[in-house]
Structures are given as structure tokens and as C-alpha cells.
Design an enzyme around this catalytic site. Structure first.
Site, PDB file in Angstrom:
ATOM      1  N   THR A 156      50.507  40.091 -50.970  1.00  0.00           N
ATOM      2  CA  THR A 156      50.902  40.881 -52.151  1.00  0.00           C
ATOM      3  C   THR A 156      49.671  41.050 -53.049  1.00  0.00           C
ATOM      4  O   THR A 156      48.896  41.967 -52.856  1.00  0.00           O
ATOM      5  CB  THR A 156      52.076  40.232 -52.903  1.00  0.00           C
ATOM      6  OG1 THR A 156      51.783  38.849 -53.159  1.00  0.00           O
ATOM      7  CG2 THR A 156      53.355  40.327 -52.084  1.00  0.00           C
ATOM      8  N   LYS A 182      50.071  33.390 -47.400  1.00  0.00           N
ATOM      9  CA  LYS A 182      49.817  34.288 -48.510  1.00  0.00           C
ATOM     10  C   LYS A 182      50.108  33.546 -49.797  1.00  0.00           C
ATOM     11  O   LYS A 182      50.897  32.603 -49.838  1.00  0.00           O
ATOM     12  CB  LYS A 182      50.663  35.569 -48.406  1.00  0.00           C
ATOM     13  CG  LYS A 182      52.156  35.396 -48.533  1.00  0.00           C
ATOM     14  CD  LYS A 182      52.702  35.348 -49.945  1.00  0.00           C
ATOM     15  CE  LYS A 182      52.243  36.528 -50.772  1.00  0.00           C
ATOM     16  NZ  LYS A 182      52.793  36.387 -52.181  1.00  0.00           N
ATOM     17  N   THR A 196      54.355  33.966 -54.779  1.00  0.00           N
ATOM     18  CA  THR A 196      55.016  33.131 -53.809  1.00  0.00           C
ATOM     19  C   THR A 196      54.013  32.650 -52.791  1.00  0.00           C
ATOM     20  O   THR A 196      53.065  33.328 -52.464  1.00  0.00           O
ATOM     21  CB  THR A 196      56.115  33.941 -53.107  1.00  0.00           C
ATOM     22  OG1 THR A 196      57.113  34.254 -54.062  1.00  0.00           O
ATOM     23  CG2 THR A 196      56.738  33.205 -51.955  1.00  0.00           C
ATOM     24  N   GLU A 279      44.645  34.451 -58.377  1.00  0.00           N
ATOM     25  CA  GLU A 279      44.504  35.587 -59.296  1.00  0.00           C
ATOM     26  C   GLU A 279      43.525  35.250 -60.420  1.00  0.00           C
ATOM     27  O   GLU A 279      43.769  34.357 -61.230  1.00  0.00           O
ATOM     28  CB  GLU A 279      45.869  35.959 -59.868  1.00  0.00           C
ATOM     29  CG  GLU A 279      46.816  36.516 -58.811  1.00  0.00           C
ATOM     30  CD  GLU A 279      48.253  36.625 -59.278  1.00  0.00           C
ATOM     31  OE1 GLU A 279      49.039  37.246 -58.547  1.00  0.00           O
ATOM     32  OE2 GLU A 279      48.592  36.090 -60.356  1.00  0.00           O
ATOM     33  N   ASN A 402      49.106  39.595 -64.470  1.00  0.00           N
ATOM     34  CA  ASN A 402      50.501  39.217 -64.631  1.00  0.00           C
ATOM     35  C   ASN A 402      51.167  39.802 -65.866  1.00  0.00           C
ATOM     36  O   ASN A 402      52.389  39.764 -65.995  1.00  0.00           O
ATOM     37  CB  ASN A 402      50.613  37.685 -64.641  1.00  0.00           C
ATOM     38  CG  ASN A 402      50.391  37.108 -63.263  1.00  0.00           C
ATOM     39  OD1 ASN A 402      51.266  37.132 -62.409  1.00  0.00           O
ATOM     40  ND2 ASN A 402      49.184  36.593 -63.025  1.00  0.00           N
TER      41      ASN A 402
END
Length: 407
Positions: A156, A182, A196, A279, A402
Site C-alpha cells: 500500500t 508489507k 497493516t 512512512e 497520514n
């Protein structure tokens, strides 16, 4: 034994086929449907999120494992939609997607193990998965390119594919283990046996579901349960280990410790890759907490430090603010004497005897913390308990990613 993360040189486990498809769930148009198949059926060991709020595929996956005695013939992963907080309709959608894939590959619907990852609370457009299943099944294959397609389709917000492999020999026969994962945000997993983190591990060892589960638990504890990017536990976290038995090697005798070592190595590699691709991450920090009364208390302190916003923001600018480390440790719920603690950052002393170390060199420590990776060592001097916990910094980019994830 050998280890590699390059698919070009990986000996993939026998008995599996992989593929991917673009079903149209991701707005980007990238592949968003991953399929793995073991036609003869694979024994499974699985661990899931301990979050009270779980996604539909976690519920359905647990149900299917129970129904089949933990035998899996197909794995179906969709990315771009978590299918969580979607009510009965979400469960029905998950079930329908399993039926569609079962029809396409020729197995029973509850032999399909589902997973989803993406945004929470948005209805899963299952009709897209159903429509894509037949054509996708027709492209299944056992080459590195097929395995890579699976590994990429589960991503993702990840910026890179995450894979790892190990192989070992027993009585002239080779056992192969390959895994992919992932995860880049919403990473603070605490998986239990029953953005996730998804992990899929494939091996051609012959082992029962019970043995696989017993070997998976410590491997996960020493890897995925010892990392954190942001401390947020996902509703979809899943680790699935499948064994096809096609190597002809039984999980007995020397094969057991050899496989346990290989499994831990692969899991730790994938866990590190997850944190490194977090991230907005600019620094990967290993917290080495030693001298605790128990391993559990050491991990409790490490996790508290590793998930502290104050510590993580200090790391983003290489600020050697050791006071934040102590403050986080002090609120971890573990009793200790601050006067006994010693702390080193990248091997440089910063705290001892209840105060700043006389050898503390702020400029040198700042320079050391400017590296992409370094270790913070905290010794409680109480016992033999230890935890190595992998975490990272918290940057403006994480906030940006986010802040508008759902829009």
C-alpha cells in the site's frame, strides 16, 4: 544455509504458484490482488492481530482454518481496502471473494485464506475481485517473476518490495523457505496465535499445522513483535506460514532446529525491511535493553521508548536527548533504580550513576545519531532479561502521509 532478499537468486519452495492482478480497487491503477496456490494443500500456522477490532478477513480466515484443520489451498490478498468496520456486508464480501477464487482454482471456498489491507471503513467492492479472479488464476506460475508479482501486489504505502529467503540441506535434500511482507505505517504489531502488517511465508518442509504454529510463535516474538513504526496496532495484522511438504523432508530430528533458525532469520529480515521502509523514516534505531529481571520487562521498557513521540521526534533531528529515554523507561511500569542504569548511544556513554555521564560528548553523539542506523543500549543492571527492539524516528513526512490518507 544461505539467505538472500533478491528474487533473482532465490530457490523458491516447491508446490506453490503465485500471481497478481489489477482488480481496480486501488485508485492508482497498480496491482491490488495477490494470489498464492498450493494445489495439493498446505499445512498452515497463523498469527493475527490482538486488536479487539478486527477486519472481516481476519474473522473469516480464522473460521476457515478451523473448518479445514488448518489446511490452505489458496491465499487471496486485496490491497487498497481493509474491509474493516464494514459490518455483515464486509463478512459477506470476504466470503464471496473466497468462493470466487475457489471456483477459479478448483478448491473448496474454506480452503481459501483471505487478507485485506488499506483504508478502514470503506465497503469492499467485491464485484471487482470476483470479476478478476478467473483471469488472474490463469496466470499462476512458480517462477521468481510470479512470486515477485505477489509480493508487489500486497503493498500500500510501501515504497519497496520486502522479501527474504533461506534454504538448508538435510540428508541430501534441500528445504526452501521464502517470505514476503508489507507494512510501512500503522505498525505496532502484537500478534497472538489465534496501513497493516501482512506476512506470508512459504516452505516445502513437511510439518503439521501444530508444529508450524509452535515454531512460528517464537519466530514472530523475536521479529514482528519486536518492532514498531508508530505504535498503532492494525486491525488486519496477519502472519501466515504455509508448508507444502514437497521437499520430502520431514520436520523431525535436525530438520527442526535448522528450520527454526531459517524461519527466525527470514522473519527478522522482513521485520527490519518493514521498519526501514516506514512512512517518513530517516533513522532506524535498535533499542538494546539489557539487565532486566525478565525478557518481558526488558521488552516493556524497549517498546515504551520505541513508541514515545518525544523520543522519536528527537531521533528525527539526531538530538541526543537522553532525558527522554529515561522518562519513557520510567513510565513503562517496570521497577528499577535510576542510579543503576547506564545508557549508551551508538556506543558512546551518555548516562550513568543517576546523572549525565562525565564522558558524554554531545557533538560526537549528535554526529553518531545522524547515521541512518544506530543502537541505543540501556542496561538496568538487575538481571539477565534482554530485548532487542527495532524502531524509528517520527518525521514531518509521516504526518503528511497520514494527515490526508483517506482523501
Amino acid at each position: 544455509m544461505n539467505s538472500t532478499a533478491s528474487l533473482a537468486t532465490v530457490a523458491l519452495p516447491l508446490g506453490f504458484k503465485w500471481t497478481s492482478a489489477t482488480a481496480g480497487i486501488k485508485a492508482s491503477g497498480r496491482p491490488d490482488m495477490a494470489i498464492a496456490v498450493c494445489e495439493s494443500g498446505a499445512a498452515a500456522g497463523a498469527m493475527f492481530t490482538s486488536n479487539q477490532m478486527v477486519a472481516a478477513p481476519v474473522t473469516v480466515g480464522r473460521r476457515h482454518l478451523k473448518a479445514t484443520g488448518s489446511i490452505v489451498k489458496a491465499v487471496l490478498v486485496n490491497s487498497g481496502n481493509a474491509n474493516c468496520a464494514t459490518g455483515t456486508a464486509g463478512l459477506d464480501a470476504c466470503q464471496k471473494s473466497c468462493v470466487a477464487l475457489a471456483d477459479a482454482v478448483g478448491c473448496v471456498f474454506d480452503e481459501v485464506f483471505p487478507s485485506s489491507t488499506g483504508i478502514i471503513g470503506v465497503p469492499l467492492p467485491v464485484e471487482k475481485l470476483i470479476a478478476a479472479a478467473p483471469a488472474a488464476a490463469a496466470t499462476l506460475g512458480d517462477t521468481p517473476a510470479h512470486a515477485e508479482a505477489f509480493a508487489r501486489a500486497i503493498l500500500t504505502t510501501d515504497t519497496k518490495m520486502k522479501v527474504a529467503a533461506q534454504s538448508f540441506e538435510v540428508d541430501g535434500k534441500i528445504v526452501n523457505l521464502w517470505g514476503c511482507s508489507k507494512g510501512a505505517g500503522m505498525i505496532g504489531p502484537q500478534l497472538v496465535p489465534h496501513a497493516t502488517m501482512l506476512v506470508y511465508l512459504f516452505t516445502d518442509l513437511s510439518a503439521s499445522p501444530e508444529l508450524l504454529s509452535s515454531m512460528l510463535t517464537p519466530a514472530v516474538e523475536g521479529s514482528f513483535n519486536s518492532i514498531s513504526i508508530d505504535g498503532d496496532m492494525s486491525t488486519n495484522d496477519t502472519v501466515l506460514l504455509l508448508a507444502s511438504a514437497k521437499s520430502g523432508v520431514e520436520a523431525t530430528g535436525e530438520a527442526v532446529p535448522l528450520f527454526e533458525a531459517a524461519l527466525l532469520e527470514v522473519c527478522q529480515s522482513l521485520a527490519r525491511q518493514i521498519v526501514d521502509d516506514g512512512e517518513g523514516v530517516t533513522h532506524v534505531v535498535t533499542l538494546d535493553v539489557t539487565g532486566a529481571r525478565t525478557d518481558a520487562e526488558a521488552k516493556q521498557i524497549a517498546r515504551t521508548i520505541g513508541e514515545s513521540p518525544l523520543c522519536k521526534t528527537a531521533w528525527s533531528s539526531a538530538d541526543p536527548n537522553w532525558g527522554r529515554l529515561l522518562a519513557a523507561a520510567g513510565r513503562a511500569g517496570v521497577a528499577f533504580d535510576p542510579n543503576d542504569i547506564t545508557i549508551e548511544i551508538a556506543g558512546l556513554p551518555v548516562f550513568e550513576n543517576g546523572m549525565r555521564s562525565t564522558a558524554f560528548d554531545e557533538a560526537a553523539t549528535h554526529a553518531a545519531m545522524s547515521a541512518r542506523e544506530y543502537t541505543i543500549a540501556l542496561d538496568l543492571h538487575q538481571g539477565t532479561g534482554r530485548s532487542r527492539f527495532l524502531t524509528c524516528d517520527l518525521t514531518h513526512e509521516y504526518v503528511s502521509i497520514n494527515a490526508d490518507y483517506s482523501t
